[in-house]
Design an enzyme around this catalytic site. Sequence first.
Site, PDB file in Angstrom:
ATOM      1  N   ASP A 164       0.835  -1.202   0.000  1.00  0.00           N
ATOM      2  CA  ASP A 164       0.000   0.000   0.000  1.00  0.00           C
ATOM      3  C   ASP A 164       0.870   1.253   0.000  1.00  0.00           C
ATOM      4  OD1 ASP A 164      -2.459   1.282  -0.107  1.00  0.00           O
ATOM      5  OD2 ASP A 164      -2.553   1.544   2.061  1.00  0.00           O
ATOM      6  N   ASP A 188      -9.018   0.494   1.879  1.00  0.00           N
ATOM      7  CA  ASP A 188      -8.045   0.092   2.904  1.00  0.00           C
ATOM      8  C   ASP A 188      -8.637   0.424   4.279  1.00  0.00           C
ATOM      9  OD1 ASP A 188      -5.764  -0.548   4.328  1.00  0.00           O
ATOM     10  OD2 ASP A 188      -4.732   1.327   3.845  1.00  0.00           O
ATOM     11  N   ARG A 206      -8.084   3.414  13.208  1.00  0.00           N
ATOM     12  CA  ARG A 206      -7.183   4.537  13.485  1.00  0.00           C
ATOM     13  C   ARG A 206      -6.617   4.517  14.897  1.00  0.00           C
ATOM     14  NH1 ARG A 206      -5.850   5.783   8.447  1.00  0.00           N
ATOM     15  NH2 ARG A 206      -7.611   6.533   7.203  1.00  0.00           N
ATOM     16  N   GLN A 248      -4.009   1.843  14.904  1.00  0.00           N
ATOM     17  CA  GLN A 248      -2.928   2.264  14.004  1.00  0.00           C
ATOM     18  C   GLN A 248      -2.015   3.325  14.641  1.00  0.00           C
ATOM     19  OE1 GLN A 248      -4.379   4.087  10.358  1.00  0.00           O
ATOM     20  NE2 GLN A 248      -2.358   4.844   9.818  1.00  0.00           N
ATOM     21  N   LYS A 275      -4.357  -2.175  10.059  1.00  0.00           N
ATOM     22  CA  LYS A 275      -4.652  -2.301   8.630  1.00  0.00           C
ATOM     23  C   LYS A 275      -4.855  -3.743   8.178  1.00  0.00           C
ATOM     24  CE  LYS A 275      -3.523   2.053   7.293  1.00  0.00           C
ATOM     25  NZ  LYS A 275      -4.356   2.919   6.445  1.00  0.00           N
ATOM     26  N   THR A 304      -8.880  -5.603   3.694  1.00  0.00           N
ATOM     27  CA  THR A 304      -8.774  -4.648   2.593  1.00  0.00           C
ATOM     28  C   THR A 304      -9.746  -5.119   1.515  1.00  0.00           C
ATOM     29  OG1 THR A 304      -6.404  -4.445   3.098  1.00  0.00           O
ATOM     30  CG2 THR A 304      -7.169  -3.478   1.034  1.00  0.00           C
ATOM     31  N   GLU A 339     -10.428  12.546   7.868  1.00  0.00           N
ATOM     32  CA  GLU A 339     -10.266  13.893   7.305  1.00  0.00           C
ATOM     33  C   GLU A 339     -11.595  14.636   7.277  1.00  0.00           C
ATOM     34  OE1 GLU A 339      -8.008  13.821   3.478  1.00  0.00           O
ATOM     35  OE2 GLU A 339      -7.793  11.710   3.948  1.00  0.00           O
TER      36      GLU A 339
HETATM   37 MN    MN Z   1      -4.005   3.028   2.716  1.00  0.00          MN
END
Ligand code: MN
Length: 446
Positions: free
Chosen positions: A146, A251, A255, A258, A271, A275, A391
């Site tokens: 990735d 993906d 968070r 991560q 992750k 996927t 975001e």
């Molecule tokens: Mn990614």
Amino acid sequence: MTQPTLNLTHDPKARSWLASANGSDFPIQNLPYGRFRPKVSAQAWRCGVAVGDRVLDIQHLAQHSSWLQAPGVDTALATRAAQAAAQDLRDLMRLGADAWHALRVALFLALRSDAPAAVQHEVTAAMHALSDVELGTAVQVGEYTDFYTSYYHARNVGIAVGRGSDVAPNFFWMPIAYHGRASSLGVSPTYRRPMGQALAPGQTQPTYGPCQRLDYELEMAIYVGQDNAQGQPVSMAQAESHIFGMGLLNDWSARDIQFWEMAPLGPFQGKNFATSLSPWIVTMEALAPFRLPFTRDAAHPQPLAYLDGEALRNHGGIDVNLSVSLQTAQMRTQGLEAQEISRTNFKHQHWCVSQMVVQHTVGGCNLSAGDVLGTGTISGPTPEEAGAIIELAQAGQKPITLVTGEKRAFLSDGDAVVLRGACERAGAVRIGFGECRGEVLPSVGA
Ligand code: MN
């Protein structure tokens, strides 16, 4: 000249005798590859090509020959290509671009409105309604990497998590990536919320439990079509001939897990649980009318020579409109469609597909047909063009409000995420990528 060579298969006037093909995601100018089997069966997956609301069974077609005889078809090569695809899509990939083209021309002419009645009859016998089949992962994926190629994504996440707008200096000099996990990559309707370890804000000790900050990432998948031997880097001049096609990729990202785990070695449990891929691989040849010149803002460094080239400057970019939609459990109950929450375009990426292939192999790493490269989250310059909810909702500080009045800072159980993509340009027939759809189930530990 901003496009690679166009040929008869890009003819914008060409229509199909199959009415559903015209105006759909899958007109005869597209012809994407995937794998299917009759619904509710345990049959082996078979190679198929999507056309309108149908899938063409390549295994079935490979056993017949009148559709391969049209003037303009390299019958010997197209026959070899169809037989290889029927065996394993990777076998077709390894035959190379001339074989991909020969089969594309044969399929295009067999589906074009002027195909002889006998050919139409033969092809119709190899068709299944998409509504009658289950779609699997298009190809057996060996390895998955990735990338991280959106400047806007890198900047937006930094701001959202309080690190500021500065993007790491190496980002501007090379496409950065981590090695992902192919075992949990593929087409699946549902995904379990992962369990894991995370450090809550203000705490000194981590806790173990269901992920609290589950996110998606809008990406594209790049399917490698040619092997390179270990120790043999792929150059910018060769890079595109090593790519078979592209699809959509989600993906999924935990968070909280991560951000606690990723320094200093990179993402792992945050992750590797899942996927998603879209079921169809749109070939690079189908994308030819939608290529764009590569340009680099003067404010940022120009690429080093090994990541630069004439083909890149002429047509290294690709114009693909992309969107993310969300359907909550409540929307499903109320019979509401998934609601679009963002829209962007692949052209905004800082690095192009060829540069990713070159960077991956420059040290001598070998790629194989069927490997998948994720492009990294695709975000555009404005806040509405964000490719991840971290975001859009500014790391939970500004939850988004949905048509039902529900709010989302991150994903809830029962939420389905739907990625869509399409290439649209005046003078070309619109081609679609179909959907990459996945629904979040409660964690096993909940
Ligand atoms: Mn990614």
